[in-house]
Design an enzyme around this catalytic site. Sequence first.
Site, PDB file in Angstrom:
ATOM      1  N   THR A 146      -2.073  -4.721   1.509  1.00 49.57           N
ATOM      2  CA  THR A 146      -0.817  -4.258   1.073  1.00 49.57           C
ATOM      3  C   THR A 146      -0.632  -2.888   1.968  1.00 49.57           C
ATOM      4  O   THR A 146      -0.137  -3.333   2.978  1.00 49.57           O
ATOM      5  CB  THR A 146      -0.958  -3.627  -0.453  1.00 49.57           C
ATOM      6  OG1 THR A 146      -2.268  -2.888  -0.717  1.00 49.57           O
ATOM      7  CG2 THR A 146      -0.809  -4.853  -1.560  1.00 49.57           C
ATOM      8  N   LYS A 169      -9.175  -6.450  -0.715  1.00 53.76           N
ATOM      9  CA  LYS A 169      -7.932  -5.520  -0.308  1.00 53.76           C
ATOM     10  C   LYS A 169      -8.285  -4.093  -1.057  1.00 53.76           C
ATOM     11  O   LYS A 169      -8.774  -4.324  -2.196  1.00 53.76           O
ATOM     12  CB  LYS A 169      -6.602  -6.183  -0.317  1.00 53.76           C
ATOM     13  CG  LYS A 169      -6.379  -6.448  -1.972  1.00 53.76           C
ATOM     14  CD  LYS A 169      -5.555  -5.397  -2.711  1.00 53.76           C
ATOM     15  CE  LYS A 169      -4.752  -4.760  -1.911  1.00 53.76           C
ATOM     16  NZ  LYS A 169      -4.380  -3.430  -2.798  1.00 53.76           N
ATOM     17  N   THR A 180     -10.176  -0.038  -7.557  1.00 51.45           N
ATOM     18  CA  THR A 180      -8.686  -0.537  -7.467  1.00 51.45           C
ATOM     19  C   THR A 180      -8.566  -1.765  -6.165  1.00 51.45           C
ATOM     20  O   THR A 180      -7.953  -1.155  -5.135  1.00 51.45           O
ATOM     21  CB  THR A 180      -7.811   0.620  -7.150  1.00 51.45           C
ATOM     22  OG1 THR A 180      -8.150   1.657  -8.168  1.00 51.45           O
ATOM     23  CG2 THR A 180      -6.332   0.097  -7.228  1.00 51.45           C
ATOM     24  N   GLU A 260      -5.968   5.065   2.233  1.00 44.25           N
ATOM     25  CA  GLU A 260      -4.608   5.738   2.483  1.00 44.25           C
ATOM     26  C   GLU A 260      -5.144   7.027   3.039  1.00 44.25           C
ATOM     27  O   GLU A 260      -5.444   7.877   2.175  1.00 44.25           O
ATOM     28  CB  GLU A 260      -3.746   5.472   1.393  1.00 44.25           C
ATOM     29  CG  GLU A 260      -3.223   4.238   1.260  1.00 44.25           C
ATOM     30  CD  GLU A 260      -2.263   4.202  -0.118  1.00 44.25           C
ATOM     31  OE1 GLU A 260      -2.265   5.092  -0.927  1.00 44.25           O
ATOM     32  OE2 GLU A 260      -1.664   3.110  -0.317  1.00 44.25           O
ATOM     33  N   ASN A 379       2.189   7.914   0.006  1.00 44.36           N
ATOM     34  CA  ASN A 379       2.398   7.914  -1.405  1.00 44.36           C
ATOM     35  C   ASN A 379       3.666   8.330  -2.045  1.00 44.36           C
ATOM     36  O   ASN A 379       3.943   8.428  -3.419  1.00 44.36           O
ATOM     37  CB  ASN A 379       1.124   8.106  -2.255  1.00 44.36           C
ATOM     38  CG  ASN A 379       0.123   7.170  -2.413  1.00 44.36           C
ATOM     39  OD1 ASN A 379       0.321   6.032  -2.391  1.00 44.36           O
ATOM     40  ND2 ASN A 379      -1.193   7.527  -1.252  1.00 44.36           N
ATOM     41  N   SER A 384       4.555   1.892  -4.408  1.00 42.66           N
ATOM     42  CA  SER A 384       3.537   1.236  -4.239  1.00 42.66           C
ATOM     43  C   SER A 384       2.961   0.755  -5.734  1.00 42.66           C
ATOM     44  O   SER A 384       2.806   1.801  -6.456  1.00 42.66           O
ATOM     45  CB  SER A 384       2.783   1.208  -3.269  1.00 42.66           C
ATOM     46  OG  SER A 384       1.967   2.651  -3.175  1.00 42.66           O
TER      47      SER A 384
END
Lengths: 384, 384
Positions: A146, A169, A180, A260, A379, A384
């Site tokens: 993603t 992922k 997650t 991220e 974010n 997302s």
Amino acid sequence: MSVTAPLGFRAAGVVAGIKSSDARDLALVVNDGPSRAAAGVFTRNRVKAAPVLWSQQVLAGGRVHAVVLNSGGANACTGPLGFQDTHATAEKVAGALGESAGEIAVCSTGLIGERLPMEALLSGVDLAVSQISRDGGLAAADAIRTTDTVSKISFRRGEGGYMVGGMAKGAGMLAPALATMLSVITTDADVPAEQLDAVLRRATAVTFDRLDADGCMSTNDTVLLLASGASGVTPDLAEFEQTVRAVCADLARQLLVDAEGATKAIAIEVVGAASEEDAVLVGRTVSRSNLLKCAIHGEDPNWGRVLAAVGTTDAVFEADRLNVAINGIWICRGGAAGDDRSKVDLRPRDVTITVDLSAGPHSATVHTTDLTAAYVHENSAYSS
Amino acid sequence: MSVTAPLGFRAAGVVAGIKSSDARDLALVVNDGPSRAAAGVFTRNRVKAAPVLWSQQVLAGGRVHAVVLNSGGANACTGPLGFQDTHATAEKVAGALGESAGEIAVCSTGLIGERLPMEALLSGVDLAVSQISRDGGLAAADAIRTTDTVSKISFRRGEGGYMVGGMAKGAGMLAPALATMLSVITTDADVPAEQLDAVLRRATAVTFDRLDADGCMSTNDTVLLLASGASGVTPDLAEFEQTVRAVCADLARQLLVDAEGATKAIAIEVVGAASEEDAVLVGRTVSRSNLLKCAIHGEDPNWGRVLAAVGTTDAVFEADRLNVAINGIWICRGGAAGDDRSKVDLRPRDVTITVDLSAGPHSATVHTTDLTAAYVHENSAYSS
């Protein structure tokens, strides 16, 4: 390589058109046997995505013939219709492979709360079935990304010549209870489902479960372990567990480094704990301090923020017996300032924060990242 | 005004030279009586600053003659020497006022882990004692600021003509158990210490305690309530509690709006809970989702992140009965997509997220802020 490193597995990764970009978004992993033994661990979030609810049922049977995974949509919080979409996906794969849907696991990742574009997804299944091959592992790992900037793959050879391979992922919502993520791990060792389950639980408990990038637990976390038995090797269980754990640890490390916005990989190493539970609790609590994560981003060895976080737990400790080292410099001793903080070099990407609770012989390490403006941007700008 | 709005109080705020800037950094609040009844609530962090340990002892006696507060250093994690510094500060104030140190409360705020510059601090006490006056409330409120961009003051008149006034500082480490802050509230009502204590606990439980800007609990949180009795009014206790609560709520609101880097004031309103504890738990958990806080910063009504946070709690709820409204639009109904998310207007600074657990009649509201690049910058560049 990745999931196709072990014998008995074929995979594919295709562009189904689920994502608005032209990127791959559907992966298929098929176990050609002879064994189809499988185990799975899933998010502990009580709000579970449809594919998690489905795959939990499949894994209860201890057998998986294929796993279909999509990025571009989590199929979480989509109600009974979302569950029907997952069921239809499994049926489609089963039909194409000439099998029962009861042995088809489904994983999804992406935005929560929206239905999947089923027409595109089901066409994608046909395409993927037509493309599965022994060298499809990399394409599959690519298709489940993603916000991941790179694919995560790993493999290890075990004693006697069996293989363990895996893909994963991560990127956002990286938190406890499997961090997650989606991960499929394969092996050509011959191990029955019950033992796979025990091995997978123990291996994930000390790898994926100790990754906490942003404290946000996903609705979709899934780790599957599939065994084909195609190598003909029946491994020593302890050795097999070590090999699986090495693959999990390698994948977890890759997730951490690609979280991220992260610029630092931070290991919170808790020692001197009265129990392993205390050590994990303290590690997790420290890893969730936004203030500390900002300080490390700014390369400021702000040990006061470590103690402030430790103090919010109910672990066994006395405040005036806490010691903290950052990258090996004990800047806090006995709950107060220790060695000169200017000695701490925080320029490397890897940062180790050691918290000594002075309360017992137990230890644990939790891995996290720094908090950056890039995390905020990613974010706040990207749904997302 | 602020703490000097009620009769019987004098205050001062001076430049002692504790901060490296030329800003005010030492405040003194003196209760001239006739009553010296007082109550205090303190951080629940197990790592407590020296002034918290000291002031807890003072407040156990139910009497406070003066409060001395400094910014520029938290005097937390400073060991026995740090405690001696607090003791010396109280003795200095006591000597200057001709009183016992046992009735002098001390509060500190600033960087954790460093000793205070005692020479500057003690000279500052002399200066403050020489300047205390009936109109010193604003200077005192100014002197306790750290990263606060504005002073926080409030006052209310109660029935019968008594007054309640207050000041507070917040900005960073704004979290549960009093929202990482210092606050002194004064009144000229005549209320004994035991009743002040009950009133203060109940008032802070639903105001400061329900503020959670960044999930980080401080080592220094202190809220003091001092009563001079100088108005001669003995208030109805229920009415008095309402007035104190209004001042606390007003100060809490000011802390929220001025939290580090915040551009949104977010109310997490939890309804339909099986208990008030469940409502607070869910509100607090949602308020700590970095992903949600980023989404609100980006004005993205990402209700999936709300459900993902709710799902990590053990509150009573069924996932398919959860409803979520953002600014009045029920974009999630029955655990799935509801009204069109494009109807949600997230441009105003104030944002209300309503979570309906569909599990009972209880409710609670927790207040938080968005997560911004400015928060990251402020907390990575500034050692605080």
